[in-house]
Design a protein around this motif. Structure first.
Motif, mmCIF file in Angstrom:
data_model
loop_
_atom_site.group_PDB
_atom_site.id
_atom_site.type_symbol
_atom_site.label_atom_id
_atom_site.label_comp_id
_atom_site.label_asym_id
_atom_site.label_seq_id
_atom_site.Cartn_x
_atom_site.Cartn_y
_atom_site.Cartn_z
ATOM 1 N N GLU A 103 0.802 -1.229 0.000
ATOM 2 C CA GLU A 103 0.000 0.000 0.000
ATOM 3 C C GLU A 103 0.835 1.279 0.000
ATOM 4 O OE1 GLU A 103 -2.274 0.531 3.548
ATOM 5 O OE2 GLU A 103 -0.808 -0.498 4.812
ATOM 6 N N TYR A 104 2.118 1.189 0.331
ATOM 7 C CA TYR A 104 2.961 2.387 0.353
ATOM 8 C C TYR A 104 3.877 2.484 -0.872
ATOM 9 C CZ TYR A 104 1.603 2.819 5.275
ATOM 10 O OH TYR A 104 0.892 2.961 6.447
ATOM 11 N N ASP A 105 3.722 1.595 -1.801
ATOM 12 C CA ASP A 105 4.669 1.527 -2.918
ATOM 13 C C ASP A 105 4.622 2.781 -3.792
ATOM 14 O OD1 ASP A 105 5.360 -0.911 -1.998
ATOM 15 O OD2 ASP A 105 4.578 -2.076 -3.687
ATOM 16 N N VAL A 106 5.783 3.046 -4.405
ATOM 17 C CA VAL A 106 5.902 4.118 -5.405
ATOM 18 C C VAL A 106 6.163 3.452 -6.749
ATOM 19 C CG1 VAL A 106 7.253 6.112 -6.168
ATOM 20 C CG2 VAL A 106 6.768 5.780 -3.726
ATOM 21 N N VAL A 107 5.302 3.734 -7.708
ATOM 22 C CA VAL A 107 5.388 3.109 -9.030
ATOM 23 C C VAL A 107 5.812 4.154 -10.044
ATOM 24 C CG1 VAL A 107 4.112 1.888 -10.842
ATOM 25 C CG2 VAL A 107 3.594 1.445 -8.421
ATOM 26 N N ILE A 108 6.886 3.878 -10.782
ATOM 27 C CA ILE A 108 7.348 4.806 -11.818
ATOM 28 C C ILE A 108 7.476 4.056 -13.141
ATOM 29 C CG2 ILE A 108 8.544 6.204 -10.120
ATOM 30 C CD1 ILE A 108 11.179 5.087 -11.099
ATOM 31 N N GLU A 109 7.338 4.784 -14.235
ATOM 32 C CA GLU A 109 7.340 4.160 -15.559
ATOM 33 C C GLU A 109 8.740 4.001 -16.134
ATOM 34 O OE1 GLU A 109 4.734 6.330 -18.092
ATOM 35 O OE2 GLU A 109 2.944 5.887 -16.905
ATOM 36 N N THR A 110 9.713 4.651 -15.523
ATOM 37 C CA THR A 110 11.076 4.585 -16.040
ATOM 38 C C THR A 110 11.997 4.012 -14.970
ATOM 39 O OG1 THR A 110 11.726 6.781 -15.264
ATOM 40 C CG2 THR A 110 10.588 6.664 -17.392
ATOM 41 N N ASP A 111 13.283 4.016 -15.250
ATOM 42 C CA ASP A 111 14.284 3.617 -14.260
ATOM 43 C C ASP A 111 15.087 4.823 -13.765
ATOM 44 O OD1 ASP A 111 13.634 0.923 -14.299
ATOM 45 O OD2 ASP A 111 14.960 0.503 -15.983
ATOM 46 N N VAL A 118 11.900 10.959 -5.585
ATOM 47 C CA VAL A 118 12.373 11.149 -4.206
ATOM 48 C C VAL A 118 11.271 11.765 -3.345
ATOM 49 C CG1 VAL A 118 14.063 12.327 -2.748
ATOM 50 C CG2 VAL A 118 14.771 11.332 -4.941
ATOM 51 N N THR A 119 10.554 12.748 -3.922
ATOM 52 C CA THR A 119 9.447 13.379 -3.182
ATOM 53 C C THR A 119 8.370 12.356 -2.838
ATOM 54 O OG1 THR A 119 9.857 15.501 -4.285
ATOM 55 C CG2 THR A 119 7.681 15.180 -3.297
ATOM 56 N N ALA A 120 8.068 11.455 -3.795
ATOM 57 C CA ALA A 120 7.057 10.418 -3.546
ATOM 58 C C ALA A 120 7.521 9.452 -2.460
ATOM 59 C CB ALA A 120 6.761 9.680 -4.842
ATOM 60 N N LEU A 121 8.794 9.061 -2.500
ATOM 61 C CA LEU A 121 9.330 8.166 -1.471
ATOM 62 C C LEU A 121 9.270 8.822 -0.088
ATOM 63 C CD1 LEU A 121 12.418 6.593 -3.286
ATOM 64 C CD2 LEU A 121 10.362 5.370 -2.511
ATOM 65 N N LYS A 122 9.614 10.105 -0.002
ATOM 66 C CA LYS A 122 9.545 10.816 1.270
ATOM 67 C C LYS A 122 8.109 10.847 1.791
ATOM 68 C CE LYS A 122 11.700 14.562 2.186
ATOM 69 N NZ LYS A 122 12.190 15.963 2.153
ATOM 70 N N THR A 135 -0.875 5.036 0.516
ATOM 71 C CA THR A 135 -1.363 5.492 -0.794
ATOM 72 C C THR A 135 -0.319 5.133 -1.830
ATOM 73 O OG1 THR A 135 -2.565 7.357 0.177
ATOM 74 C CG2 THR A 135 -2.063 7.481 -2.190
ATOM 75 N N ILE A 136 -0.726 4.395 -2.835
ATOM 76 C CA ILE A 136 0.212 4.066 -3.908
ATOM 77 C C ILE A 136 0.463 5.332 -4.718
ATOM 78 C CG2 ILE A 136 0.545 2.748 -6.028
ATOM 79 C CD1 ILE A 136 -1.137 0.528 -4.711
ATOM 80 N N ARG A 137 1.704 5.700 -4.834
ATOM 81 C CA ARG A 137 2.074 6.906 -5.566
ATOM 82 C C ARG A 137 2.631 6.522 -6.931
ATOM 83 N NH1 ARG A 137 2.475 7.999 -0.162
ATOM 84 N NH2 ARG A 137 2.118 10.189 0.490
ATOM 85 N N ARG A 138 2.103 7.128 -7.948
ATOM 86 C CA ARG A 138 2.508 6.807 -9.317
ATOM 87 C C ARG A 138 3.159 8.030 -9.960
ATOM 88 N NH1 ARG A 138 0.075 1.981 -10.838
ATOM 89 N NH2 ARG A 138 -1.632 1.314 -9.471
ATOM 90 N N ILE A 139 4.302 7.818 -10.556
ATOM 91 C CA ILE A 139 5.009 8.882 -11.271
ATOM 92 C C ILE A 139 5.000 8.538 -12.750
ATOM 93 C CG2 ILE A 139 7.133 10.217 -11.470
ATOM 94 C CD1 ILE A 139 5.828 10.374 -8.712
ATOM 95 N N SER A 140 4.262 9.330 -13.522
ATOM 96 C CA SER A 140 4.171 9.079 -14.965
ATOM 97 C C SER A 140 5.432 9.524 -15.671
ATOM 98 C CB SER A 140 2.962 9.808 -15.552
ATOM 99 O OG SER A 140 1.771 9.358 -14.951
ATOM 100 N N LYS A 141 5.672 8.894 -16.776
ATOM 101 C CA LYS A 141 6.819 9.266 -17.590
ATOM 102 C C LYS A 141 6.553 10.611 -18.235
ATOM 103 C CE LYS A 141 9.600 7.632 -21.505
ATOM 104 N NZ LYS A 141 9.752 6.540 -22.511
ATOM 105 N N LYS A 142 7.466 11.529 -18.029
ATOM 106 C CA LYS A 142 7.306 12.842 -18.636
ATOM 107 C C LYS A 142 7.702 12.787 -20.100
ATOM 108 C CE LYS A 142 7.945 15.663 -14.495
ATOM 109 N NZ LYS A 142 8.731 16.754 -13.852
ATOM 110 N N GLU A 143 6.817 13.311 -20.909
ATOM 111 C CA GLU A 143 7.124 13.332 -22.339
ATOM 112 C C GLU A 143 8.237 14.323 -22.619
ATOM 113 O OE1 GLU A 143 3.894 13.852 -24.949
ATOM 114 O OE2 GLU A 143 2.654 12.295 -24.028
#
Length: 338
Positions: A103-111, A118-122, A135-143
């Protein structure tokens, strides 16, 4: 918590650790292992070493790049369960679009470990420390913004030699540059040919628009024109003649005649016996010799003065007034002397 036998950390784990520290998060130095309870599947009591331990808490972070964890979901879930039974909260950084496992995971589309990551992990660490629901935090890939396509239309600037005219250049697919002129305050496009006045290509009708809007009209227009479309088709928008009539061919314009100007001198007439003129025509003995083309008249051109030359013929001066005058031409008897 015991000292881990393994001191190996990946460069990605070190990067996450260093960025968390730089952001103000205190992490446990080195690598420490956690004694877990009984693992039924293997019938043992495993000692697990999370990637990062947060100091003075029972929160750990696991860094899961897709290239090493894509097929390890079951294993990672088992680790989560074993660590949870030992009292630890696991926050996973799921990279490359891997699905969240907690439930605390941070999901990102890139490596890429960006500032947003870092802000999401904090945020996840703060929620876990405070005991708030995860809250699952998702970081979308910036175009990545596409490089701005260089305009094929060059700068539009006032012409150095022609009044109310503007330079226009267009770079074709072959990289060849067509150099043209927007004549008569942008009413029509013309091609420059040597030292003669630019000749008509096509109508533009830009004269009623602010200059700041010209590019928006010109770019799609020129884009759709064939390269042969940049070839002049006539001297003027209506054809090649400024005067018409039986003796019109005896009137010779200056090669620099500018239809978009406000006055023109140096127009030489070889018509014999001209003794009268009006705003639009020349006469001899009551007979019409030549007259301005109606399109020129519509654009405001009038015959302002005709002067006889000692060597024969006349010099004609044209002026431009407001367009589309409907007043009857006023005849002038007799000519001035040059």
């Amino acid at each position: 918590m015991i000292q881990s036998r393994s001191t190996l950390t990946s460069s990605l784990e070190r990067q996450v650790r260093d960025k968390l520290v730089a952001s103000g998060i205190q992490v446990h130095k080195g690598r420490s292992a956690i004694q877990c309870g009984h693992e039924t599947g293997r019938n043992n009591f495993p000692i697990l070493t999370p990637d990062i331990l947060i100091s003075q808490t029972k929160i750990c972070i696991e860094v899961d790049p897709a290239y090493t964890h894509a097929d390890k979901e079951a294993t990672d879930k088992t680790r989560n369960s074993l660590l949870a039974e030992a009292g630890w909260t696991v926050i996973r950084l799921r990279m490359g679009g891997l699905a969240p496992l907690g439930e605390y995971d941070v999901v990102i589309e890139t490596d890429n470990v960006t500032k947003d990551v870092v802000t999401a992990l904090k945020g996840a660490i703060e929620d876990a420390v405070a005991g708030r629901p995860g809250t699952i935090r998702r970081i979308s890939k910036k175009e990545v913004p596409r490089p701005r396509k260089k305009s094929r239309l060059g700068a539009i600037a006032e012409h150095k030699y022609y009044e109310n005219a503007f330079y226009v250049s267009w770079t074709g697919e072959s990289e060849e540059i067509a150099r043209m002129v927007a004549m008569d305050s942008g009413r029509y496009l013309a091609a420059s040919e040597g030292w003669e006045a630019p000749r008509y290509i096509c109508a533009l009708n830009l004269h009623q628009l602010p200059r700041t809007q010209w590019r928006a009209v010109l770019e799609p227009l020129l884009e759709n024109m064939e390269e042969t479309g940049f070839t002049a088709v006539s001297t003027f928008p209506w054809g090649n003649d400024l005067f018409r009539g039986e003796h019109a061919e005896e009137i010779h314009l200056s090669p620099k005649f500018n239809l978009g100007g406000t006055a023109q001198t140096g127009i030489r007439s070889l018509i014999r016996n001209v003794d009268c003129y009006s705003d639009i025509d020349l006469s001899a003995g009551g007979e019409l010799m030549a007259e301005l083309h109606p399109e020129a008249v519509t654009r405001g051109w009038i015959i302002a003065e005709v002067r006889a030359q000692a060597s024969g013929g006349q010099l004609i001066q044209l002026l431009r007034k407001a367009e589309s005058t409907s007043q009857a031409p006023e005849a002038t008897s007799g000519l001035g002397q040059a």
